[in-house]
Design a protein around this motif. Structure first.
Motif, PDB file in Angstrom:
ATOM      1  N   THR A 117      -9.163   4.109  -3.383  1.00 41.66           N
ATOM      2  CA  THR A 117      -8.410   4.270  -4.618  1.00 41.66           C
ATOM      3  C   THR A 117      -8.115   2.890  -5.212  1.00 41.66           C
ATOM      4  O   THR A 117      -7.759   2.760  -6.362  1.00 41.66           O
ATOM      5  N   ARG A 118      -8.245   1.840  -4.389  1.00 42.70           N
ATOM      6  CA  ARG A 118      -8.027   0.467  -4.848  1.00 42.70           C
ATOM      7  C   ARG A 118      -8.839  -0.448  -3.957  1.00 42.70           C
ATOM      8  O   ARG A 118      -8.926  -0.217  -2.756  1.00 42.70           O
ATOM      9  N   GLN A 122      -4.334  11.419   3.692  1.00 48.49           N
ATOM     10  CA  GLN A 122      -4.253  10.358   4.698  1.00 48.49           C
ATOM     11  C   GLN A 122      -4.300   8.978   4.021  1.00 48.49           C
ATOM     12  O   GLN A 122      -5.189   8.716   3.216  1.00 48.49           O
ATOM     13  N   THR A 123      -3.358   8.120   4.350  1.00 48.89           N
ATOM     14  CA  THR A 123      -3.359   6.742   3.868  1.00 48.89           C
ATOM     15  C   THR A 123      -4.341   5.922   4.702  1.00 48.89           C
ATOM     16  O   THR A 123      -4.340   6.010   5.928  1.00 48.89           O
ATOM     17  N   LEU A 124      -5.164   5.140   4.007  1.00 51.51           N
ATOM     18  CA  LEU A 124      -6.220   4.381   4.686  1.00 51.51           C
ATOM     19  C   LEU A 124      -6.185   2.921   4.266  1.00 51.51           C
ATOM     20  O   LEU A 124      -5.985   2.615   3.096  1.00 51.51           O
ATOM     21  N   VAL A 171       0.870  -1.174   0.000  1.00 54.76           N
ATOM     22  CA  VAL A 171       0.000   0.000   0.000  1.00 54.76           C
ATOM     23  C   VAL A 171       0.905   1.221   0.000  1.00 54.76           C
ATOM     24  O   VAL A 171       1.737   1.371   0.901  1.00 54.76           O
ATOM     25  N   ARG A 172       0.761   2.068  -0.997  1.00 52.24           N
ATOM     26  CA  ARG A 172       1.598   3.269  -1.070  1.00 52.24           C
ATOM     27  C   ARG A 172       1.005   4.389  -0.225  1.00 52.24           C
ATOM     28  O   ARG A 172      -0.209   4.436  -0.002  1.00 52.24           O
ATOM     29  N   ALA A 173       1.883   5.293   0.223  1.00 48.11           N
ATOM     30  CA  ALA A 173       1.406   6.471   0.947  1.00 48.11           C
ATOM     31  C   ALA A 173       0.383   7.205   0.095  1.00 48.11           C
ATOM     32  O   ALA A 173       0.579   7.373  -1.104  1.00 48.11           O
TER      33      ALA A 173
END
Ligand code: ADP
Ligand code: ADP
Length: 212
Positions: free
Chosen positions: A200-201, A183-185, A19-21
């Motif tokens: 986003t994915r 924010q990364t979730l 998982v990318r930032a």
């Protein structure tokens, strides 16, 4: 990573996931497919049987108990289906709690809490007790608390699972905005509308592997 409990079939079977930032990853899948196991391993609450877990440069699978608690406090925010708020503390005191645990100076913590309550649209409820709020507002408080220590990663376990339609919509919008702000979730959910609005994915786990 592979995670085996006692049974013959592993809960996670060689899962390879990055998982990318800035991403918002939604994890779907039937009951028993390994979603909670995945969150627990990322949060350092349990260890993989094989493989590694790295978050923001930290080898989570190698942390001892104290380091693991500190990792959760500093790098991870968590929100849950049933909010997990303390009902005998005000909204503000709930939000301040992680800062107290991290021994953040009081004035810094107050400023951060005020900023978050404003950002999340619940400043007027600062002195209210959570029991008097709607489900959507309670989840906003839980999100504020989770963001208090500026974690690079926010984990959510069925964040809309206990909410009625309107509150669910409120929380979907909130999480979407948070991700838009960087924010990364990672969201474990059965809520397809949440995945569609926010992710986003999206991946689907079945029997501990990515099926889709
Ligand atoms: P999900 O969150 O997708 O419902 P889980 O990760 O909870 O899936 O469970 C995956 C599999 O691992 C299931 O077969 C479940 O019974 C098993 N499992 C989960 N936690 C434990 C545990 N603490 N001990 C033994 N088996 C477990
Ligand atoms: P602006 O009004 O400048 O566009 P925002 O409304 O986006 O700012 O944010 C207000 C405050 O909330 C900011 O000062 C920032 O520190 C905080 N904030 C914004 N996004 C996040 C986030 N994803 N997580 C935590 N705090 C945030």
């Amino acid at each position: 990573m592979t995670k085996r409990y006692d049974g013959a079939t592993p809960a996670l079977a060689g899962l390879d996931l990055r998982v990318r930032a800035g991403e918002a990853l939604a994890v779907l899948g039937p009951s028993g497919s390994g979603k909670s196991t995945l969150l627990n391993l990322v949060a350092g609450l349990d260890r993989p049987s094989q493989g590694t877990v790295t978050v923001d440069g930290v080898r989570v699978d190698r942390l001892g108990e104290a380091a693991s608690a500190r990792y959760r406090r500093e790098r991870i925010g968590m929100i849950f289906q049933f909010f997990n708020l303390l009902d005998d503390l005000t909204v503000l005191d709930n939000v301040l709690l992680p800062a107290q645990l991290a021994r953040t100076p009081r004035a810094t913590a107050r400023a951060r809490a005020d900023e978050l309550l404003g950002y999340l649209g619940i400043r007027k409820h600062a002195e209210t007790y959570p029991g008097r709020l709607s489900g959507g507002e309670r989840q906003r408080v839980a999100v504020a608390r989770a963001l208090m220590n500026r974690p690079p990663l926010l984990l959510a376990d069925e964040p809309t699972g206990a909410l009625d339609t309107a509150s669910g919509q409120d929380v979907r919008r909130l999480l979407t905005e948070l991700n838009r702000d960087g924010q990364t979730l990672v969201l474990v959910t059965h809520d397809l509308a949440l995945a569609e609005a926010c992710a986003t994915r999206t991946i689907e786990l079945v029997d501990g592997v990515v099926a889709r």
